[in-house]
Motif scaffolding. Structure first.
Motif, mmCIF file in Angstrom:
data_model
loop_
_atom_site.group_PDB
_atom_site.id
_atom_site.type_symbol
_atom_site.label_atom_id
_atom_site.label_comp_id
_atom_site.label_asym_id
_atom_site.label_seq_id
_atom_site.Cartn_x
_atom_site.Cartn_y
_atom_site.Cartn_z
ATOM 1 N N LYS A 151 0.828 -1.205 0.000
ATOM 2 C CA LYS A 151 0.000 0.000 0.000
ATOM 3 C C LYS A 151 0.866 1.262 0.000
ATOM 4 O O LYS A 151 2.077 1.217 0.193
ATOM 5 N N GLN A 152 0.208 2.408 -0.184
ATOM 6 C CA GLN A 152 0.866 3.708 -0.130
ATOM 7 C C GLN A 152 0.476 4.438 1.145
ATOM 8 O O GLN A 152 -0.513 4.094 1.810
ATOM 9 N N ALA A 153 1.263 5.476 1.482
ATOM 10 C CA ALA A 153 1.008 6.268 2.687
ATOM 11 C C ALA A 153 1.048 7.751 2.339
ATOM 12 O O ALA A 153 1.835 8.187 1.495
ATOM 13 N N LEU A 154 0.216 8.515 3.016
ATOM 14 C CA LEU A 154 0.155 9.972 2.856
ATOM 15 C C LEU A 154 0.484 10.615 4.194
ATOM 16 O O LEU A 154 -0.095 10.248 5.223
ATOM 17 N N VAL A 155 1.427 11.576 4.186
ATOM 18 C CA VAL A 155 1.812 12.301 5.400
ATOM 19 C C VAL A 155 1.547 13.783 5.175
ATOM 20 O O VAL A 155 2.114 14.391 4.256
ATOM 21 N N LEU A 156 0.677 14.377 5.993
ATOM 22 C CA LEU A 156 0.384 15.802 5.890
ATOM 23 C C LEU A 156 1.064 16.550 7.025
ATOM 24 O O LEU A 156 0.999 16.132 8.193
ATOM 25 N N VAL A 157 1.715 17.668 6.683
ATOM 26 C CA VAL A 157 2.338 18.542 7.678
ATOM 27 C C VAL A 157 1.717 19.927 7.539
ATOM 28 O O VAL A 157 1.311 20.323 6.442
ATOM 29 N N PRO A 158 1.650 20.682 8.632
ATOM 30 C CA PRO A 158 0.930 21.961 8.570
ATOM 31 C C PRO A 158 1.725 23.101 7.972
ATOM 32 O O PRO A 158 1.155 24.048 7.445
ATOM 33 N N GLU A 159 3.052 23.067 8.089
ATOM 34 C CA GLU A 159 3.875 24.190 7.683
ATOM 35 C C GLU A 159 4.909 23.737 6.663
ATOM 36 O O GLU A 159 5.528 22.686 6.817
ATOM 37 N N ILE A 160 5.112 24.561 5.648
ATOM 38 C CA ILE A 160 6.170 24.280 4.683
ATOM 39 C C ILE A 160 7.522 24.248 5.379
ATOM 40 O O ILE A 160 8.438 23.529 4.985
ATOM 41 N N ALA A 161 7.654 25.033 6.476
ATOM 42 C CA ALA A 161 8.922 25.073 7.208
ATOM 43 C C ALA A 161 9.314 23.695 7.722
ATOM 44 O O ALA A 161 10.499 23.403 7.898
ATOM 45 N N LEU A 162 8.344 22.823 7.974
ATOM 46 C CA LEU A 162 8.648 21.486 8.491
ATOM 47 C C LEU A 162 9.101 20.527 7.394
ATOM 48 O O LEU A 162 9.721 19.507 7.673
ATOM 49 N N VAL B 254 20.306 34.590 12.380
ATOM 50 C CA VAL B 254 19.459 34.430 11.208
ATOM 51 C C VAL B 254 18.026 34.692 11.644
ATOM 52 O O VAL B 254 17.635 34.341 12.766
ATOM 53 N N ARG B 255 17.276 35.354 10.782
ATOM 54 C CA ARG B 255 15.878 35.676 11.100
ATOM 55 C C ARG B 255 14.970 34.876 10.172
ATOM 56 O O ARG B 255 15.163 34.872 8.950
ATOM 57 N N MET B 256 14.008 34.180 10.765
ATOM 58 C CA MET B 256 13.048 33.395 9.991
ATOM 59 C C MET B 256 11.646 33.939 10.222
ATOM 60 O O MET B 256 11.024 33.685 11.251
ATOM 61 N N ASP B 257 11.202 34.764 9.288
ATOM 62 C CA ASP B 257 9.825 35.243 9.261
ATOM 63 C C ASP B 257 9.449 35.450 7.804
ATOM 64 O O ASP B 257 10.248 35.213 6.895
ATOM 65 N N ARG B 258 8.229 35.896 7.550
ATOM 66 C CA ARG B 258 7.778 35.996 6.163
ATOM 67 C C ARG B 258 8.482 37.104 5.388
ATOM 68 O O ARG B 258 8.427 37.130 4.159
ATOM 69 N N ASP B 259 9.136 38.032 6.077
ATOM 70 C CA ASP B 259 9.922 39.045 5.378
ATOM 71 C C ASP B 259 11.206 38.447 4.817
ATOM 72 O O ASP B 259 11.651 38.801 3.727
ATOM 73 N N GLU B 260 11.828 37.551 5.580
ATOM 74 C CA GLU B 260 13.114 36.985 5.201
ATOM 75 C C GLU B 260 12.979 35.686 4.405
ATOM 76 O O GLU B 260 13.784 35.405 3.530
ATOM 77 N N ILE B 261 11.982 34.868 4.734
ATOM 78 C CA ILE B 261 11.816 33.556 4.095
ATOM 79 C C ILE B 261 10.655 33.649 3.116
ATOM 80 O O ILE B 261 9.490 33.603 3.510
ATOM 81 N N GLN B 262 10.976 33.784 1.834
ATOM 82 C CA GLN B 262 9.931 33.964 0.830
ATOM 83 C C GLN B 262 9.936 32.871 -0.235
ATOM 84 O O GLN B 262 8.973 32.745 -0.983
ATOM 85 N N THR B 263 11.006 32.096 -0.319
ATOM 86 C CA THR B 263 11.075 31.023 -1.309
ATOM 87 C C THR B 263 11.524 29.734 -0.640
ATOM 88 O O THR B 263 11.993 29.739 0.508
ATOM 89 N N ASP C 196 15.186 29.993 0.231
ATOM 90 C CA ASP C 196 15.438 30.755 1.461
ATOM 91 C C ASP C 196 15.276 29.854 2.682
ATOM 92 O O ASP C 196 16.102 29.870 3.604
ATOM 93 N N LEU C 197 14.207 29.081 2.687
ATOM 94 C CA LEU C 197 13.908 28.216 3.824
ATOM 95 C C LEU C 197 14.964 27.128 3.984
ATOM 96 O O LEU C 197 15.493 26.906 5.086
ATOM 97 N N GLU C 198 15.278 26.456 2.905
ATOM 98 C CA GLU C 198 16.249 25.364 2.992
ATOM 99 C C GLU C 198 17.634 25.880 3.379
ATOM 100 O O GLU C 198 18.348 25.223 4.139
ATOM 101 N N ASP C 199 18.010 27.055 2.860
ATOM 102 C CA ASP C 199 19.320 27.625 3.211
ATOM 103 C C ASP C 199 19.392 27.977 4.695
ATOM 104 O O ASP C 199 20.406 27.715 5.353
ATOM 105 N N ALA C 200 18.313 28.568 5.226
ATOM 106 C CA ALA C 200 18.303 28.940 6.645
ATOM 107 C C ALA C 200 18.404 27.705 7.526
ATOM 108 O O ALA C 200 19.175 27.679 8.506
ATOM 109 N N ILE C 201 17.629 26.662 7.213
ATOM 110 C CA ILE C 201 17.660 25.442 8.018
ATOM 111 C C ILE C 201 19.037 24.782 7.936
ATOM 112 O O ILE C 201 19.581 24.305 8.941
#
Length: 709
Positions: free
Chosen positions: A196-207, A469-478, A481-486
């Motif tokens: 079978k297949q599995a589906l995993v839902l996460v609430p935030e793209i940051a995760l 490093v600052r992570m908010d919607r002003d700094e993390i737009q793509t 950006d997110l992957e580089d910060a993490i």
């Protein structure tokens, strides 16, 4: 029953329409769930076949279906039934609901790799088969093993197929750092082994980046990903990977739920309490609730995971509707963090008596947090400062007349960014801060309040050698950006992380030992009955980022507040979710708020305040008459209309009516659907050219409303 007349769900704000089968097609080959193009007015629109009709509607000359759409797969019956339920429950047109299922682009000829592919190839996968080699080196704790066995109890023997577990909703209630993800992965491994297949839902793209990396280490390249930071081509390719079964695991945000995987055998909802699982526009569905219904129709288990479950989920678990599985402690004997509360009222009084702050601390930084930051940096460890507010200051105020610049589109104070840029966070309106108040023409506007940008500026002065490093919607737009910060945080290229709720949940950084909640009070006094619940969840989740890998001591959380006696703080200090839940549920029971009742919001918006208010009042009067005459009148209450707490946004004035009901959500949903259908029919009738709702007034129905602001 005629094989040539079909009910078709069309991509328009209408109910199903009737069409004849295509003239050049054998009508017996048509199937429910098949995609077609149909004429609607002077254009052609997408549609999906729903059912054969026994006889044509009276007095209507039927048109024929224009053509079939072979590029779109035929939807499985369970998905069609599920989408019909979504349309009914959330009072949204069936044709527009069905369009959520399909990818943004045509399949095309071959798939191109993206510039930065979201999937990492792992040597653990076996190229000769779709099934990954399960990493049996992963050892589960006793609590984790017990949970896995309770959800998927049969370990398949060699050469045998695992028996399929039936439908059940399983809440994995585990403290932060208790290893919920390992439980998910073991369950998914068993699901894949059973074919079978599995589906995993996460609430935030940051995760997503961290989660994908962990899953790739376990399952290799057998993962598809769908979320909003992918390009349309990447989304389309990953949709087909999952739909065709080429990838047995699909990870994504709430929209990934709509990928029709015929071989689906398990759904996991991580951080199920997060409000971002509720869509606030068009089809206003809740991904968690929709996923539960999908799992029920498909007869397979669904797992909800959280350290701070929503009170609706907790109530269902306590009453036995959901299966409750506890992970009460962190893995490897790691302790939960120590939480220290700093009463900002006392520090403010002490600073005043001392004649100011001799050490040059900014107004937002207590001595306790300053000392903890210094010690953390000396040890070469990482710290995170959390404030759920962007910018330099919440607003600017003229000290002479008290005037504060507001957004002309939203009637909300503008937030200061940089030195002089005033911004509206709702419509993105910008203006420059004036040197002289344009209201009194004498005073000089001064910043008032605090934001993440101001914290970053102050830290650069206090700790000039610290890397921030600052992570908010002003700094993390793509996505980049997110992957580089993490990546920088994980590689120890960052000493202090500053962020909004983007950093509050799910992320796991081994070097992070100190968390500072700069101002915990921000979420306390919102005009929403869920304010305390959300504040407790946020405080607990942010605190849970500290010391997740410390074996010799506890992580440390410094919580700064003006309200140290607030229940959300008192229960956070004790890591006592169950105590908080009992406290808040008793309050809601008295007022019949969810989960002790159901709630829907009828929302009105438009450019003319008087017209919007008059329209809302008319619909409220109609709703009361309908409720009084209906079979569920004892269970329904119509409240309002009243201006929304944010009364004007983007040049639209906003009013809302609340529909409250007891027991299940069926009476509330059914009533709202009946009201919507009545308004639609009234607008189309010959008695009225525009209906009860004027063209410039937007009317929306929000079932199980989460956002009442």
């Amino acid at each position: 029953m005629s094989p040539s007349i079909w009910s078709v769900a069309v991509d328009a704000p209408l109910g199903p329409l009737h069409y004849l089968a295509p003239q050049d097609t054998d009508p017996t080959t048509l199937r429910r769930g098949q995609s077609v193009l149909v004429p609607l007015g002077k254009r052609k629109v997408n549609g999906v076949l729903l059912q054969l009709e026994a006889e044509p509607p009276q007095g209507i000359a039927l048109k024929a279906i224009a053509e079939l759409e072979p590029e779109r797969p035929v939807l499985p019956e369970t998905y069609v039934a599920w989408l019909e339920w979504l349309s009914r429950y959330y009072a949204y047109p069936i044709g527009q609901t069905l369009e959520f299922v399909f990818p943004p682009l045509p399949k095309g000829g071959g798939r191109r790799k993206s510039r930065k592919a979201p999937i990492v190839k792992s040597p653990d996968s076996d190229p000769s088969t779709h099934a990954p080699k399960i990493d049996h080196s992963v050892s589960l704790t006793e609590d984790q093993s017990r949970t896995v066995e309770a959800i998927s109890p049969i370990e398949p023997a060699s050469g045998q197929t695992q028996a399929e577990p039936g439908f059940g909703v399983h809440l994995v209630f585990g403290v932060t750092g208790s290893g919920k993800t390992e439980v998910y992965m073991e369950l998914i491994a068993r699901t894949i082994q059973s074919g079978k297949q599995a589906l995993v839902l996460v609430p935030e793209i940051a995760l997503t980046p961290q989660l994908i990396e962990r899953f790739a280490r376990r399952f290799g390249d057998q993962i598809a990903v769908i979320h909003s930071h992918l390009t349309p081509r990447e989304k389309t390719d990953n949709w087909w990977f999952a739909q065709e079964g080429a990838k047995p695991v699909l990870i994504g945000a709430r929209s990934a739920l709509f990928c029709p995987m015929e071989n689906l055998g398990l759904i996991v909802i991580d951080e199920e309490h997060e409000p971002s699982f509720k869509q606030d526009e068009s089809l206003r569905y809740h991904a968690r609730d929709a996923a539960i219904m999908l799992a029920k129709l498909r007869n397979h288990p669904i797992v909800l995971g959280s350290a701070t479950p929503s009170l609706e989920t907790w109530q269902n678990a306590k009453t036995g509707r959901y299966h409750l599985h506890r992970l009460p402690s962190r893995v490897h004997g790691i302790q939960l963090p120590k939480i220290e509360v700093v009463d900002l009222r006392e520090t403010k009084d002490a600073d005043r008596q001392a004649g100011g702050r001799e050490d040059g601390r900014p107004f937002w930084l207590s001595k306790e947090l300053l000392a903890a930051l210094g010690e953390t940096l000396e040890r070469g460890e990482q710290a995170a400062l959390f404030l759920n507010r962007r910018g330099v200051a919440q607003t600017v105020v003229c000290p002479a007349c008290g005037h504060s610049p507001e957004c002309p589109n939203c009637e909300i104070p503008l937030t200061l960014h940089g030195r002089s840029d005033l911004v509206c966070h709702y419509c993105d309106y910008h203006e420059s801060m004036k040197e002289v108040c344009h209201s009194c023409h004498t005073g000089e506007p001064k910043p008032l309040g605090l934001g993440t940008e101001r914290i970053e500026q102050d830290l650069a002065r206090i700790f000039p050698n610290a890397r921030t490093v600052r992570m908010d919607r002003d700094e993390i737009q793509t996505r980049e950006d997110l992957e580089d910060a993490i990546a920088k945080i994980e590689n120890r290229e960052v000493d202090i992380l500053i962020g909004t709720q983007m950093i509050a949940k799910g992320l796991d950084f081994p070097g992070l030992t100190l968390v500072g909640l700069v101002l915990a009070d921000i979420a306390f006094n919102l005009p929403d009955f869920r304010a305390s619940e959300r504040a407790f969840q946020l405080l607990t989740q942010v605190s849970g980022r500290a010391g997740r890998h410390l074996k010799d001591r506890q992580g440390l959380v410094i919580l700064q507040t003006y309200n140290p006696d607030h229940p959300s703080i008192e229960y956070t200090l004790k890591h006592d979710y169950e105590g908080f839940a009992e406290h808040d549920l008793s309050f809601r029971e008295v007022l019949e708020y969810p989960p002790h009742g159901r709630l829907a919001a009828l929302k009105f918006s438009g450019p003319d305040r008087a017209v919007v208010e008059e329209t809302a009042q008319k619909i409220a009067d109609l709703a009361r008459r309908m409720a009084e005459s209906g079979k569920d009148k004892a269970e329904l209450r119509i409240l309002g209309p009243a201006p929304a707490p944010l009364a004007k946004l983007r040049n639209s004035y906003r009013f809302q009516i609340l529909v409250k009901g007891g027991g299940s959500g069926a009476p509330v949903s059914s009533f709202c659907r009946t009201l919507s259908e009545y308004l639609e029919k009234f607008a189309r009738s010959s008695r009225s050219k525009q209906g009860l709702i004027p063209p410039k007034v937007k009317f929306t129905v929000d079932i199980d409303a989460l956002n009442l602001l």
